[in-house]
Design an enzyme around this catalytic site. Structure first.
Site, mmCIF file in Angstrom:
data_model
loop_
_atom_site.group_PDB
_atom_site.id
_atom_site.type_symbol
_atom_site.label_atom_id
_atom_site.label_comp_id
_atom_site.label_asym_id
_atom_site.label_seq_id
_atom_site.Cartn_x
_atom_site.Cartn_y
_atom_site.Cartn_z
ATOM 1 C CG HIS A 124 -1.767 0.819 1.350
ATOM 2 N ND1 HIS A 124 -1.616 2.307 1.720
ATOM 3 C CD2 HIS A 124 -3.357 0.768 1.216
ATOM 4 C CE1 HIS A 124 -2.839 2.930 1.613
ATOM 5 N NE2 HIS A 124 -3.903 2.126 1.300
ATOM 6 C CG ASP B 105 0.326 -2.659 6.116
ATOM 7 O OD1 ASP B 105 -0.805 -2.759 6.794
ATOM 8 O OD2 ASP B 105 0.340 -2.073 5.166
ATOM 9 C CD GLN C 157 -6.602 -4.801 3.638
ATOM 10 O OE1 GLN C 157 -7.825 -5.738 3.781
ATOM 11 N NE2 GLN C 157 -7.011 -3.545 3.556
ATOM 12 C CE LYS D 278 -7.764 -1.058 5.919
ATOM 13 N NZ LYS D 278 -8.493 -0.672 4.978
ATOM 14 C CB CYS E 165 -3.966 2.937 -1.827
ATOM 15 S SG CYS E 165 -5.347 4.385 -1.590
#
Length: 417
Positions: free
Chosen positions: A134, A211, A214, A237, A375
């Site tokens: 991202h 990261d 997700q 999320k 993104c």
């Protein structure tokens, strides 16, 4: 007679219709059609208990935290700090001091780049990312490398959307200072082998940032077992509110890093001749925080824990398998990203059709999908396409909704071809 095995099976059964009933927005219509929300990788919808938690804070004990001794302030502080303990357990951090509240994954990554990065990266050092990051896990490292004269290297991906391991091994070296990698690709759904990456990083003394924007809603997260140095994720999320996220960092690293922002709460004592800073985790939490959304994050995590992430993931995997099978039967449709390990997300293109046109026609029938480069523009460029249509599924989605998506795509092809 009900046996313990029967009880266990019953406990782990997932009733999607009952689950859906907890999300008030799923009852609305869009342009005369029932809402079919398939943009969960962007943000998930919120259950009533999370909405109630926000309302309860503002209507019941709205006050600033950590500073007042009156009842409202003490109640708000206790609720706020309870979230920190819940997050600690949720990702299995070793200490609550390792849980820093941020505005989201983006701020968590920027915090590490601006503090650890500026203190430790020097000219000639190398930082490694992947070709599926991202933008929030690209730009902070670009800025740091430009400032310090360091080198940014990128692990390529293959046609299936998986990292090319042999190329990664060629990139890593004693010059590698940090590897920052997305756990799950927001554009492809690929699950990256972060534990293997971390094992390689240890061989050359590099740190690893993950990261988890997700991954946290889909996968079991254990930062100690993973052995990452930093891990960031966002509430929104995870069925929680927007505007609140978490940065995990190993305690020794956080202690050694310089401060990120100056202001109230992150200090012990301020004089014009100098300032001494607060203990962890407050050293990195300057100013009045996002109290209400932080409190509601605990409610969201409790909601996921009570439902059972394992049964939610099983349902999501079934949705992924079903959607993949149904979409592949559409003439001219190609799925972008077919990794062996994926979460419940499908990105695709259709011959001669622009993703934006597809999304507009789907929205006309109440179906919400995401289009564009998500993104992750360098990743989309790698596949030499302008963008994809992305359908991303949460535990409240159903196979019937996927059927409506497929019908909508057939209509779009008929109208646009």
């Amino acid at each position: 007679m009900i046996t313990s095995i029967d009880t266990e099976v019953k406990k782990k059964t997932f009733d999607v219709q009952s689950f859906r009933e907890q999300f008030p927005i799923l009852k609305r219509q869009v342009k005369g059609y029932p809402l079919i929300y398939l943009d969960n990788a962007a943000t998930s919808q919120k259950p009533q208990v999370v909405i109630d938690a926000l309302v309860n804070y503002y209507s019941g004990f709205n006050a600033n935290i950590h500073r007042g001794i009156h009842s409202l302030a003490e109640e708000a502080t206790a609720a706020f700090e309870a979230t920190r303990d819940t997050v600690k357990d949720f990702i299995n951090a070793s200490s609550r001091e390792e849980i820093i509240f941020t505005r989201g994954t983006t701020e968590g990554i920027n915090l590490v780049a601006a503090t650890w990065g500026r203190a430790n990266v020097k000219a000639g050092d190398e930082i490694i990312i992947t070709n599926m990051e991202h933008h929030s896990n690209i730009v902070p490292w670009q800025l740091l490398c430009e400032e310090k004269g360091a080198v940014l290297k990128v692990i390529p991906v293959d046609d299936n959307g998986e990292l090319i391991w042999e190329e990664f091994l060629k990139l890593i070296s004693p010059k590698t200072k940090l590897i920052s990698v997305v756990h799950v690709s927001n554009a492809l759904g690929t699950v990256n082998p972060v534990k293997n990456i971390i094992a390689e990083a240890r061989k050359v003394g590099a740190l690893v940032m993950v990261d988890g924007a997700q991954s946290t809603v889909h996968l079991d997260i254990d930062v100690q077992d993973m052995d990452c140095d930093f891990f960031a994720f966002s509430s929104h999320k995870l069925y929680g509110p927007t505007g609140i996220g978490v940065l995990y960092g190993k305690r020794d690293l956080l202690l050694a890093m310089p401060v990120y922002q100056g202001g109230g709460e992150m200090i012990k004592e301020v004089k014009y001749t100098g300032t001494t800073f607060n203990d962890l985790p407050y050293k990195y939490e300057a100013g009045t925080p996002n109290i209400a959304d932080t409190i509601a994050l605990k409610t969201a995590i409790d909601f996921v824990n009570e439902t059972g992430k394992d049964v939610m993931r099983r349902h999501e995997d079934e949705l992924l398998d079903y959607a993949t099978e149904q979409l592949q039967q559409i003439p001219g449709l190609k799925i972008i990203g077919q990794a062996k390990e994926k979460v419940s997300l499908v990105s695709f293109i259709i011959d001669k059709l622009h993703p934006q046109d597809i999304a507009i026609l789907l929205d006309n029938r109440g179906i919400a999908v995401r289009t564009g480069h998500h993104c992750a523009q360098p990743l989309i460029d790698r596949f030499c396409i302008p963008g994809t249509t992305r359908a991303s599924f949460a535990a409240y989605n159903t196979t019937e909704e996927i059927d409506e998506l497929v019908k909508g795509l057939h209509r779009a092809i008929k109208l646009l071809a």
